[in-house]
Design a protein around this motif. Structure first.
Motif, PDB file in Angstrom:
ATOM      1  N   SER A   1      -1.905   5.886   4.983  1.00  0.00           N
ATOM      2  CA  SER A   1      -2.155   7.107   4.224  1.00  0.00           C
ATOM      3  C   SER A   1      -1.720   8.337   5.021  1.00  0.00           C
ATOM      4  N   ARG A   2      -2.070   8.365   6.286  1.00  0.00           N
ATOM      5  CA  ARG A   2      -1.695   9.505   7.131  1.00  0.00           C
ATOM      6  C   ARG A   2      -0.181   9.602   7.282  1.00  0.00           C
ATOM      7  N   GLN A   3       0.469   8.439   7.405  1.00  0.00           N
ATOM      8  CA  GLN A   3       1.924   8.443   7.519  1.00  0.00           C
ATOM      9  C   GLN A   3       2.570   8.947   6.230  1.00  0.00           C
ATOM     10  N   PHE A   4       2.001   8.537   5.080  1.00  0.00           N
ATOM     11  CA  PHE A   4       2.553   8.972   3.797  1.00  0.00           C
ATOM     12  C   PHE A   4       2.385  10.485   3.636  1.00  0.00           C
ATOM     13  N   VAL A   5       1.230  11.000   4.017  1.00  0.00           N
ATOM     14  CA  VAL A   5       1.000  12.445   3.927  1.00  0.00           C
ATOM     15  C   VAL A   5       1.953  13.200   4.857  1.00  0.00           C
ATOM     16  N   ALA A   6       2.189  12.630   6.032  1.00  0.00           N
ATOM     17  CA  ALA A   6       3.132  13.269   6.963  1.00  0.00           C
ATOM     18  C   ALA A   6       4.529  13.334   6.364  1.00  0.00           C
ATOM     19  N   ASN A   7       4.892  12.289   5.612  1.00  0.00           N
ATOM     20  CA  ASN A   7       6.218  12.240   4.985  1.00  0.00           C
ATOM     21  C   ASN A   7       6.278  13.042   3.687  1.00  0.00           C
ATOM     22  N   HIS A   8       5.104  13.292   3.079  1.00  0.00           N
ATOM     23  CA  HIS A   8       5.027  14.015   1.799  1.00  0.00           C
ATOM     24  C   HIS A   8       3.898  15.039   1.905  1.00  0.00           C
TER      25      HIS A   8
ATOM     26  N   PHE B   1       0.839  -1.208   0.000  1.00  0.00           N
ATOM     27  CA  PHE B   1       0.000   0.000   0.000  1.00  0.00           C
ATOM     28  C   PHE B   1       0.872   1.257   0.000  1.00  0.00           C
ATOM     29  N   TYR B   2       1.887   1.267   0.824  1.00  0.00           N
ATOM     30  CA  TYR B   2       2.792   2.425   0.882  1.00  0.00           C
ATOM     31  C   TYR B   2       3.542   2.578  -0.445  1.00  0.00           C
ATOM     32  N   GLN B   3       3.976   1.461  -1.012  1.00  0.00           N
ATOM     33  CA  GLN B   3       4.678   1.505  -2.293  1.00  0.00           C
ATOM     34  C   GLN B   3       3.772   2.023  -3.405  1.00  0.00           C
ATOM     35  N   GLY B   4       2.492   1.650  -3.363  1.00  0.00           N
ATOM     36  CA  GLY B   4       1.546   2.150  -4.354  1.00  0.00           C
ATOM     37  C   GLY B   4       1.427   3.663  -4.297  1.00  0.00           C
TER      38      GLY B   4
ATOM     39  N   TYR C   1       2.912   8.959  -6.446  1.00  0.00           N
ATOM     40  CA  TYR C   1       3.511  10.238  -6.065  1.00  0.00           C
ATOM     41  C   TYR C   1       4.692  10.558  -6.983  1.00  0.00           C
ATOM     42  N   MET C   2       5.492   9.554  -7.310  1.00  0.00           N
ATOM     43  CA  MET C   2       6.629   9.741  -8.224  1.00  0.00           C
ATOM     44  C   MET C   2       6.158  10.154  -9.614  1.00  0.00           C
ATOM     45  N   ASP C   3       4.938   9.775  -9.960  1.00  0.00           N
ATOM     46  CA  ASP C   3       4.375  10.140 -11.257  1.00  0.00           C
ATOM     47  C   ASP C   3       3.588  11.446 -11.169  1.00  0.00           C
ATOM     48  N   ASN C   4       3.818  12.191 -10.081  1.00  0.00           N
ATOM     49  CA  ASN C   4       3.198  13.500  -9.877  1.00  0.00           C
ATOM     50  C   ASN C   4       1.674  13.451  -9.790  1.00  0.00           C
ATOM     51  N   VAL C   5       1.197  12.411  -9.098  1.00  0.00           N
ATOM     52  CA  VAL C   5      -0.215  12.308  -8.732  1.00  0.00           C
ATOM     53  C   VAL C   5      -0.301  12.615  -7.239  1.00  0.00           C
ATOM     54  N   MET C   6      -1.238  13.465  -6.855  1.00  0.00           N
ATOM     55  CA  MET C   6      -1.269  13.954  -5.482  1.00  0.00           C
ATOM     56  C   MET C   6      -2.429  13.398  -4.650  1.00  0.00           C
ATOM     57  N   TYR C   7      -3.264  12.563  -5.259  1.00  0.00           N
ATOM     58  CA  TYR C   7      -4.434  12.056  -4.536  1.00  0.00           C
ATOM     59  C   TYR C   7      -4.938  10.795  -5.219  1.00  0.00           C
TER      60      TYR C   7
END
Length: 504
Positions: free
Chosen positions: A267-274, A222-225, A230-236
């Motif tokens: 998801s919350r952790q990913f947003v915190a990191n990005h 899930f985190y890798q997804g 995100y690497m492809d410049n998708v924000m949501y």
């Protein structure tokens, strides 16, 4: 635009007069130019007023597109499996990768991560077992020899199998081949019919299931997804998810509430990191082949999950091969349950992912709207339903267009002929998404944006079209109005930076 709808445009009046006089008038170049401008203003992004920098970027993009159109091999006219390398090396594609694309609103949970990551990461973990069916493979993680699985060979520890294998690269490639539809062979020969391609398509999910539902892999997957998009410049992201039962090494299992909470925490952790990533929302799904009693129970559970997890749970949908499943109307009692009980549960129905006409399945488009769907998944058949099309436009029910998916799953061969080309020519509410990118050999959202920009739009689509599609992905999301406003502000800053860095 409202003014255009309320009274005839001058160019239309001129054209009407021409017809009324039997075509006797000599066409006026000014009339012709007015008609061309009117049509251009009606397309997706046609009302966007471009800044000087956007105009410079647009000139650059149109030159790239002209070069693309003049190529001997035109990628949108080819099967994606044959066109992928051409697209990958295209200057337009490389620019689209940098572009902030907003959100991916039609995406399935078990097909968003590159299969190479899944094989190299998941299958190399300890305690990973494999067995072989007549058509594919199955996996399970276990601290001891797993119990036999029906219609599968005996379980073999992958670590031991690799130790006995001379060329582990071939083994890994073979495993990857069971997790994707992508092939170097002629795809038309490998997948001659919809029945064949859908059968193998659904088999890829079964092959991945035992890997992705193992708790440690599930979390990392899930985190890798999120990372890959995100690497492809998708924000949501809005993910269709079956919210499967997750298991541990000792066989202990976790229910849907655990799975949903885990997605929320990650998801919350990913947003915190990005901080420039908006987040994830989940659309809980059920297969369109289950019986009515089961569907009633699933909808009841969906209502409970929506109540208990309002921050991440977006709504409910049915998934699977539309032509091979039951129509929405078959489940009308279950799907009417939320309204009957006065309980909120937004719907995001797959509908119109079919070439059938006049069948019960073909009516899914109308039924989806009758059940107040928030968006229409695929909507390939929408242009054949004028009432549904007008309803969709009037009430802002966006169509989630997935170009590569529709081609690979044999709805259309040449993407220039995709119905979404007509929808975009009249600024119908659409968003572009990628459905199952890992299974199609794609990545993120850029490949599908390329097909939409170059294939659907031809030489008429421009920077304004891309800008509008990105804005649409936020406007038609399930975010709250306040969240949309914040997301649009964040996207605008990224867009301005993208334009300034590439307008030369």
């Amino acid at each position: 635009m409202a003014a255009l709808l309320q009274r005839p445009h001058a160019a239309v009046l001129c054209l009407s007069i021409l017809y009324l006089t039997g075509g006797m008038s000599i066409p006026d170049p000014k009339q012709r130019e007015a008609l061309i401008k009117q049509e251009s203003s009606m397309q997706t992004g046609g009302q966007q007023v471009l800044t000087d920098a956007e105009q410079r970027l647009n000139a650059r993009l149109l030159k790239m597109k002209q070069d693309e159109v003049e190529r001997e091999e035109f990628p949108p006219a080819m099967h994606f499996f044959k066109a992928r390398e051409l697209i990958r090396n295209s200057p337009i594609f490389k620019l689209l990768q940098k572009m902030p694309k907003g959100g991916a609103l039609h995406l399935h949970d078990f097909s968003m991560v590159d299969v190479e990551w899944l094989v190299k990461n998941a299958t190399y973990r300890p305690h990973c077992y494999i067995c072989f069916t007549s058509r594919s493979v199955r996996f399970i993680f276990s601290s001891q020899q797993p119990k036999p699985l029906t219609n599968c060979s005996s379980w073999t520890l992958l670590e031991s199998l690799r130790a006995k294998t001379v060329n582990t690269t071939d083994l890994d490639n073979s495993i990857m081949g069971n997790l994707t539809l992508f092939t170097d062979k002629d795809p038309e020969a490998v997948y001659p019919t919809q029945t064949v391609v859908w059968s193998i398509f659904e088999e890829t999910f079964q092959a991945a299931y035992g890997l992705v539902t193992y708790a440690p892999v599930f979390k990392d997957y899930f985190y890798q997804g999120l990372s890959q998009f995100y690497m492809d410049n998708v924000m949501y992201l809005e993910l269709r998810a079956i919210l499967p039962e997750i298991y541990d090494l000792d066989g202990r299992t976790y229910d849907r509430a655990w799975t949903l909470k885990t997605c929320q925490d990650i998801s919350r952790q990913f947003v915190a990191n990005h901080p420039d990533f908006v987040g994830v929302r989940i659309i809980f799904t059920a297969k369109r082949t289950i019986n009515t009693n089961t569907m009633l129970k699933v909808v009841e559970e969906a209502m409970k999950l929506y109540r208990d997890f309002p921050d991440i749970m977006a709504g409910f949908d049915l998934v699977g091969w539309e032509d091979g499943g039951r129509p929405l109307w078959y489940y009308r009692d279950a799907l009417s349950l939320p309204v009957a009980r006065g309980v909120p549960l937004p719907f995001f129905f797959h509908a119109g992912e079919t070439n059938s006409q006049g069948t019960e399945i073909d009516q899914n488009i109308l039924d989806a709207l009758l059940f107040n769907t928030s968006r229409i998944g695929h909507g390939f058949a929408l242009t054949r339903h004028p009432v549904a099309k007008e309803w969709s436009r009037k009430y802002g029910v966006a169509v989630e267009v997935c170009p590569i998916s529709n081609q690979v799953l044999k709805l259309v061969k040449d993407l220039r002929n995709h119905p979404a080309a007509a929808l975009m020519s009249e600024n119908h509410p659409v968003v572009i998404s990628s459905d199952d990118p890992a299974i199609f050999g794609a990545f993120g959202l850029s490949y599908d944006f390329y097909e939409a920009f170059v294939g659907f739009g031809g030489m008429r689509s421009h920077v304004g079209s891309l800008k509008q599609l990105a804005i649409n992905s936020i406007r038609y999301s399930s975010l709250t109005p306040e969240q949309k406003e914040k997301a649009l502000s964040l996207w605008q800053r990224r867009w301005d930076k993208f334009v300034s860095e590439n307008a030369f």
